[in-house]
Design a protein around this motif. Structure first.
Motif, PDB file in Angstrom:
ATOM      1  N   GLU A 124       0.828  -1.213   0.000  1.00 22.35           N
ATOM      2  CA  GLU A 124       0.000   0.000   0.000  1.00 22.35           C
ATOM      3  C   GLU A 124       0.860   1.260   0.000  1.00 22.35           C
ATOM      4  O   GLU A 124       0.491   2.267  -0.609  1.00 22.35           O
ATOM      5  CB  GLU A 124      -0.959  -0.006   1.198  1.00 22.35           C
ATOM      6  CG  GLU A 124      -1.974  -1.143   1.179  1.00 22.35           C
ATOM      7  CD  GLU A 124      -2.762  -1.234  -0.135  1.00 22.35           C
ATOM      8  OE1 GLU A 124      -3.027  -0.192  -0.770  1.00 22.35           O
ATOM      9  OE2 GLU A 124      -3.093  -2.368  -0.545  1.00 22.35           O
ATOM     10  N   ILE A 125       2.004   1.206   0.666  1.00 23.44           N
ATOM     11  CA  ILE A 125       2.918   2.361   0.628  1.00 23.44           C
ATOM     12  C   ILE A 125       3.418   2.543  -0.809  1.00 23.44           C
ATOM     13  O   ILE A 125       3.485   3.645  -1.335  1.00 23.44           O
ATOM     14  CB  ILE A 125       4.109   2.162   1.606  1.00 23.44           C
ATOM     15  CG1 ILE A 125       3.630   2.139   3.064  1.00 23.44           C
ATOM     16  CG2 ILE A 125       5.150   3.270   1.418  1.00 23.44           C
ATOM     17  CD1 ILE A 125       4.710   1.773   4.082  1.00 23.44           C
ATOM     18  N   MET A 126       3.739   1.413  -1.436  1.00 24.91           N
ATOM     19  CA  MET A 126       4.220   1.438  -2.827  1.00 24.91           C
ATOM     20  C   MET A 126       3.174   2.111  -3.732  1.00 24.91           C
ATOM     21  O   MET A 126       3.503   2.980  -4.544  1.00 24.91           O
ATOM     22  CB  MET A 126       4.458  -0.009  -3.248  1.00 24.91           C
ATOM     23  CG  MET A 126       4.940  -0.210  -4.625  1.00 24.91           C
ATOM     24  SD  MET A 126       6.600  -0.906  -4.601  1.00 24.91           S
ATOM     25  CE  MET A 126       7.032  -0.701  -6.303  1.00 24.91           C
ATOM     26  N   ARG A 127       1.933   1.697  -3.557  1.00 23.96           N
ATOM     27  CA  ARG A 127       0.841   2.254  -4.377  1.00 23.96           C
ATOM     28  C   ARG A 127       0.784   3.782  -4.200  1.00 23.96           C
ATOM     29  O   ARG A 127       0.674   4.534  -5.162  1.00 23.96           O
ATOM     30  CB  ARG A 127      -0.488   1.620  -3.924  1.00 23.96           C
ATOM     31  CG  ARG A 127      -1.643   1.843  -4.884  1.00 23.96           C
ATOM     32  CD  ARG A 127      -2.970   1.396  -4.298  1.00 23.96           C
ATOM     33  NE  ARG A 127      -2.981   0.058  -3.738  1.00 23.96           N
ATOM     34  CZ  ARG A 127      -3.000  -1.072  -4.451  1.00 23.96           C
ATOM     35  NH1 ARG A 127      -3.007  -1.003  -5.766  1.00 23.96           N
ATOM     36  NH2 ARG A 127      -3.017  -2.243  -3.866  1.00 23.96           N
ATOM     37  N   ARG A 128       0.888   4.231  -2.951  1.00 20.94           N
ATOM     38  CA  ARG A 128       0.752   5.657  -2.676  1.00 20.94           C
ATOM     39  C   ARG A 128       1.949   6.442  -3.231  1.00 20.94           C
ATOM     40  O   ARG A 128       1.789   7.542  -3.769  1.00 20.94           O
ATOM     41  CB  ARG A 128       0.608   5.922  -1.177  1.00 20.94           C
ATOM     42  CG  ARG A 128      -0.670   5.349  -0.582  1.00 20.94           C
ATOM     43  CD  ARG A 128      -1.175   6.209   0.545  1.00 20.94           C
ATOM     44  NE  ARG A 128      -1.651   7.476   0.047  1.00 20.94           N
ATOM     45  CZ  ARG A 128      -2.907   7.727  -0.342  1.00 20.94           C
ATOM     46  NH1 ARG A 128      -3.821   6.774  -0.270  1.00 20.94           N
ATOM     47  NH2 ARG A 128      -3.252   8.919  -0.783  1.00 20.94           N
ATOM     48  N   MET A 129       3.129   5.891  -3.077  1.00 24.40           N
ATOM     49  CA  MET A 129       4.320   6.611  -3.546  1.00 24.40           C
ATOM     50  C   MET A 129       4.304   6.746  -5.071  1.00 24.40           C
ATOM     51  O   MET A 129       4.683   7.777  -5.618  1.00 24.40           O
ATOM     52  CB  MET A 129       5.599   5.896  -3.080  1.00 24.40           C
ATOM     53  CG  MET A 129       5.812   5.910  -1.576  1.00 24.40           C
ATOM     54  SD  MET A 129       5.885   7.567  -0.885  1.00 24.40           S
ATOM     55  CE  MET A 129       4.491   7.563   0.228  1.00 24.40           C
ATOM     56  N   LEU A 130       3.857   5.692  -5.746  1.00 24.82           N
ATOM     57  CA  LEU A 130       3.768   5.763  -7.208  1.00 24.82           C
ATOM     58  C   LEU A 130       2.736   6.802  -7.628  1.00 24.82           C
ATOM     59  O   LEU A 130       2.957   7.593  -8.543  1.00 24.82           O
ATOM     60  CB  LEU A 130       3.407   4.388  -7.780  1.00 24.82           C
ATOM     61  CG  LEU A 130       4.546   3.354  -7.787  1.00 24.82           C
ATOM     62  CD1 LEU A 130       4.001   1.958  -8.068  1.00 24.82           C
ATOM     63  CD2 LEU A 130       5.616   3.721  -8.814  1.00 24.82           C
ATOM     64  N   SER A 131       1.590   6.814  -6.922  1.00 22.73           N
ATOM     65  CA  SER A 131       0.543   7.799  -7.244  1.00 22.73           C
ATOM     66  C   SER A 131       1.029   9.223  -7.010  1.00 22.73           C
ATOM     67  O   SER A 131       0.574  10.161  -7.660  1.00 22.73           O
ATOM     68  CB  SER A 131      -0.701   7.578  -6.383  1.00 22.73           C
ATOM     69  OG  SER A 131      -1.218   6.319  -6.634  1.00 22.73           O
ATOM     70  N   ALA A 132       1.947   9.365  -6.062  1.00 20.26           N
ATOM     71  CA  ALA A 132       2.460  10.705  -5.749  1.00 20.26           C
ATOM     72  C   ALA A 132       3.512  11.158  -6.769  1.00 20.26           C
ATOM     73  O   ALA A 132       4.038  12.263  -6.670  1.00 20.26           O
ATOM     74  CB  ALA A 132       3.059  10.711  -4.340  1.00 20.26           C
ATOM     75  N   GLY A 133       3.831  10.276  -7.707  1.00 18.81           N
ATOM     76  CA  GLY A 133       4.791  10.670  -8.751  1.00 18.81           C
ATOM     77  C   GLY A 133       6.239  10.390  -8.397  1.00 18.81           C
ATOM     78  O   GLY A 133       7.153  10.930  -9.024  1.00 18.81           O
TER      79      GLY A 133
END
Ligand SMILES: NC(=O)c1ccc[n+]([C@@H]2O[C@H](COP(=O)([O-])OP(=O)(O)OC[C@H]3O[C@@H](n4cnc5c(N)ncnc54)[C@H](OP(=O)(O)O)[C@@H]3O)[C@@H](O)[C@H]2O)c1
Length: 266
Positions: free
Chosen positions: A20-29
């Motif tokens: 889930e951290i990975m998902r968020r970091m990718l979404s943040a660019g």
């Protein structure tokens, strides 16, 4: 802190909180490298979003060295390192099993400490944010989790002491999640491992709060309000005793189901 364009490595990115951290970091660019022993889930889920993956058993220092070199090569440097990989054992202490003690301390404790030392060795002035997934169990005790608890208490002690001597360019951010709906408990003691009743959270919400904490530049991240209240209460009441009154009978019931008596297995 702005996350767009940041060079980020996340260990334990194939499952649960790291995923889930990975998902968020990718979404943040951010530009993200996910690490796990089995990287197939990372590639399958995040490959098309530009994520990179490195296979590494963090309990082996040679693999850690190689992973850090490869990650730096892929990203051109590391701005934020999430040291998140870890696991637990649920069950009675006893049996003098060196391998078991060695394995959990290597993964949960030696790996993050060694990684941080490798990332900062030789000095340097580049800013580094080192986010360390500890656990609420780095602050409180829970029957059945003696070994796991001791690894997380060790990390809490490490962070508190490290902060007194750390280089100026390094920021260490401990995270204290409560019980999460991830495969963690099943892996720790089987399908019927009791999840603590006091505070539970989804890994998605926890990852969201972690992201907000990093953006805001906070010192430590406590993702659960219930746990914050528990920590405050523990200063003035026997809060841990109250938790034991609920959780210890659940541990006894688990031992009974698994045929474990005080003298060992039936
Ligand atoms: N779940 C909870 O209730 C809870 C609460 C507080 C804190 N935490 C902490 O949160 C972190 C993540 O837990 P989770 O709940 O997300 O568990 P999880 O779903 O079981 O995920 C664990 C992750 O760590 C990786 N991993 C485990 N051992 C590894 C090793 N030796 N080398 C490299 N990667 C390894 C796993 O991938 P591979 O198996 O492919 O290597 C997986 O990606 C852990 O540090 C845990 O202690 C969990």
């Amino acid at each position: 802190m702005e996350l767009k364009g940041k060079r980020i490595v996340i260990t334990g990115a194939s499952s649960g909180l790291g995923r889930e951290i990975m998902r968020r970091m990718l979404s943040a660019g951010a530009r993200v490298v996910g690490v796990a022993r089995n990287t197939e889930p990372i590639v399958r889920e995040f490959g098309e979003k530009g994520a990179m993956a490195i296979s590494c058993d963090v309990s082996d220092p040679r693999q850690l060295d190689a992973m850090l070199e490869e990650a730096k090569g892929l990203l051109g440097g590391i701005d934020i390192f999430f040291s998140n990989a870890g696991f637990g054992y649920y069950g009675p202490i006893g049996g003098a099993d060196w391998e078991k003690i060695d394995k959990i301390f290597k993964t949960n404790v030696y790996a993050p400490i060694y990684t941080l030392e490798k990332l900062t060795e030789g000095g340097g002035t580049e800013p580094l944010t080192f986010v360390l997934t500890i656990s609420g169990l780095g602050k409180m005790v829970l029957p059945g989790f003696t070994l796991y608890d001791s690894t997380k208490f060790a990390l809490d002690g490490f962070v508190r002491t490290y902060r007194m001597e750390k280089p100026r360019n390094v920021k260490i951010v401990p995270v204290y999640p409560v019980a999460l709906f991830t495969p963690f408990f099943k892996k720790a003691g089987g399908n019927d491992t009791p999840m603590p009743l006091m505070a539970r959270q989804s890994p998605k919400v926890t990852a969201f709060i972690i992201e907000m904490g990093i953006r805001a530049g906070v010192r430590s991240i406590y993702p659960s309000l219930v746990f914050i209240i528990r920590c405050l209460l523990a200063r003035v009441t026997p809060a841990d005793v109250l938790v034991q009154l609920v959780e210890y009978p659940r541990f006894l019931a688990w031992k009974k189901r698994h045929g474990i008596t005080e003298k060992g297995s039936d």
